[in-house]
Design a protein around this motif. Structure first.
Motif, PDB file in Angstrom:
ATOM      1  N   MET A  80       0.830  -1.210   0.000  1.00 10.60           N
ATOM      2  CA  MET A  80       0.000   0.000   0.000  1.00 10.60           C
ATOM      3  C   MET A  80       0.864   1.260   0.000  1.00 10.60           C
ATOM      4  SD  MET A  80      -2.983  -1.270   2.618  1.00 10.60           S
ATOM      5  CE  MET A  80      -3.767   0.305   2.747  1.00 10.60           C
ATOM      6  N   LEU A  81       1.942   1.251   0.769  1.00 10.81           N
ATOM      7  CA  LEU A  81       2.844   2.408   0.804  1.00 10.81           C
ATOM      8  C   LEU A  81       3.480   2.627  -0.568  1.00 10.81           C
ATOM      9  CD1 LEU A  81       4.577   1.856   4.255  1.00 10.81           C
ATOM     10  CD2 LEU A  81       3.073   3.768   3.641  1.00 10.81           C
ATOM     11  N   ALA A 140       9.791  -0.130  -7.001  1.00 13.90           N
ATOM     12  CA  ALA A 140      10.189   0.313  -5.674  1.00 13.90           C
ATOM     13  C   ALA A 140      10.206  -0.872  -4.731  1.00 13.90           C
ATOM     14  CB  ALA A 140       9.221   1.374  -5.159  1.00 13.90           C
ATOM     15  N   SER A 141      11.061  -0.781  -3.763  1.00 11.77           N
ATOM     16  CA  SER A 141      11.094  -1.772  -2.694  1.00 11.77           C
ATOM     17  C   SER A 141      11.482  -1.037  -1.418  1.00 11.77           C
ATOM     18  CB  SER A 141      12.094  -2.880  -3.011  1.00 11.77           C
ATOM     19  OG  SER A 141      13.396  -2.341  -3.136  1.00 11.77           O
ATOM     20  N   VAL A 187      14.749   0.981   6.789  1.00  7.99           N
ATOM     21  CA  VAL A 187      14.845   2.435   6.973  1.00  7.99           C
ATOM     22  C   VAL A 187      13.809   3.157   6.108  1.00  7.99           C
ATOM     23  CG1 VAL A 187      16.322   4.460   6.634  1.00  7.99           C
ATOM     24  CG2 VAL A 187      17.266   2.374   7.636  1.00  7.99           C
ATOM     25  N   THR A 188      13.692   2.770   4.832  1.00  9.99           N
ATOM     26  CA  THR A 188      12.728   3.457   3.960  1.00  9.99           C
ATOM     27  C   THR A 188      11.294   3.131   4.370  1.00  9.99           C
ATOM     28  OG1 THR A 188      12.866   1.712   2.273  1.00  9.99           O
ATOM     29  CG2 THR A 188      14.305   3.647   2.002  1.00  9.99           C
ATOM     30  N   LEU A 231       8.055  13.591  -1.766  1.00  8.93           N
ATOM     31  CA  LEU A 231       9.066  13.014  -0.870  1.00  8.93           C
ATOM     32  C   LEU A 231       8.948  11.496  -0.806  1.00  8.93           C
ATOM     33  CD1 LEU A 231       8.928  15.524   2.125  1.00  8.93           C
ATOM     34  CD2 LEU A 231      10.834  15.194   0.537  1.00  8.93           C
ATOM     35  N   GLY A 232       7.721  11.015  -0.758  1.00  6.66           N
ATOM     36  CA  GLY A 232       7.488   9.584  -0.671  1.00  6.66           C
ATOM     37  C   GLY A 232       7.986   8.822  -1.876  1.00  6.66           C
ATOM     38  N   SER A 233       7.831   9.402  -3.071  1.00  5.46           N
ATOM     39  CA  SER A 233       8.319   8.712  -4.272  1.00  5.46           C
ATOM     40  C   SER A 233       9.837   8.556  -4.212  1.00  5.46           C
ATOM     41  CB  SER A 233       7.893   9.464  -5.538  1.00  5.46           C
ATOM     42  OG  SER A 233       8.526  10.734  -5.624  1.00  5.46           O
ATOM     43  N   ALA A 234      10.517   9.539  -3.661  1.00  5.97           N
ATOM     44  CA  ALA A 234      11.973   9.431  -3.510  1.00  5.97           C
ATOM     45  C   ALA A 234      12.322   8.391  -2.450  1.00  5.97           C
ATOM     46  CB  ALA A 234      12.575  10.785  -3.139  1.00  5.97           C
ATOM     47  N   VAL A 235      11.569   8.352  -1.364  1.00  6.40           N
ATOM     48  CA  VAL A 235      11.856   7.421  -0.274  1.00  6.40           C
ATOM     49  C   VAL A 235      11.671   5.973  -0.719  1.00  6.40           C
ATOM     50  CG1 VAL A 235      10.982   6.587   1.957  1.00  6.40           C
ATOM     51  CG2 VAL A 235      11.444   9.018   1.623  1.00  6.40           C
TER      52      VAL A 235
END
Length: 189
Positions: free
Chosen positions: A54-55, A65-66, A70-71, A134-138
């Motif tokens: 979901m994130l 993405a994975s 930490v992320t 920010l979330g897409s980068a994280v």
């Protein structure tokens, strides 16, 4: 604050219905305030892989993405920001419904609460855009170099929430002023 007899629910069946619906909506907002965080906590504890999915879906546009430990923590912290805004809006909405249920529809506090809901909704739009960026980068941080992404998403939903937030600010302001004028008029009688 003492309310004019016409504003008491016992003297007006329409206001009594408003009070009854407001009481029910007050309980509904309380349920939502508890259920939202409880659902997220349940996912975190009992189905972390679904929470990760979901994130990633909520914060990534490419699907490449994975999450690392930490992320994952950073993504959860980012997701808590809009959740906090929703909970704050629900808090003021519940207080507004509680006031309506007591017959305090035309009270300055009602206008102030409505304004706060509007302020939160108005802030929600730009904050969710920033959180998404920010979330897409994280969530893509663990990707190989060249496969990381930063995306900025602008949706009509953001504009809609922004416009309705501004509308609620002005309506709250009007309600607050109307309550003050009504109270002044009652004092002259």
């Amino acid at each position: 604050m003492t309310f004019h007899p016409a504003l008491r629910t016992g003297h007006n069946p329409r206001l009594a219905r408003i009070a009854g619906v407001s009481r029910a909506l007050s309980w509904l907002t309380l349920f939502l305030m508890i259920a939202g965080p409880a659902a997220i906590a349940g996912l975190l504890l009992f189905d972390p892989s679904n929470l990760d999915r979901m994130l990633i879906e909520g914060l990534s546009t490419s699907g490449k993405a994975s999450l690392t430990p930490v992320t994952r923590v950073l993504a959860i912290l980012l997701a808590l920001v809009p959740l906090s805004l929703v909970l704050a809006a629900l808090f003021f909405l519940r207080r507004l419904f509680q006031g309506f249920a007591r017959g305090a529809a035309l009270a300055p506090e009602s206008g102030q609460r409505l304004k706060w809901i509007g302020v939160i909704l108005t802030a929600f739009a730009p904050i969710t855009i920033a959180i998404g960026t920010l979330g897409s980068a994280v969530v893509s941080w663990a990707n190989a170099p060249g496969e990381r992404e930063v995306s900025i998403g602008l949706h009509t939903d953001n504009l809609t929430v922004l416009v309705f937030g501004m509308l609620l600010v002005v309506l709250g302001w009007i309600l607050e002023e109307a309550a003050i004028v009504a109270d002044e008029n009652r004092q002259f009688v």
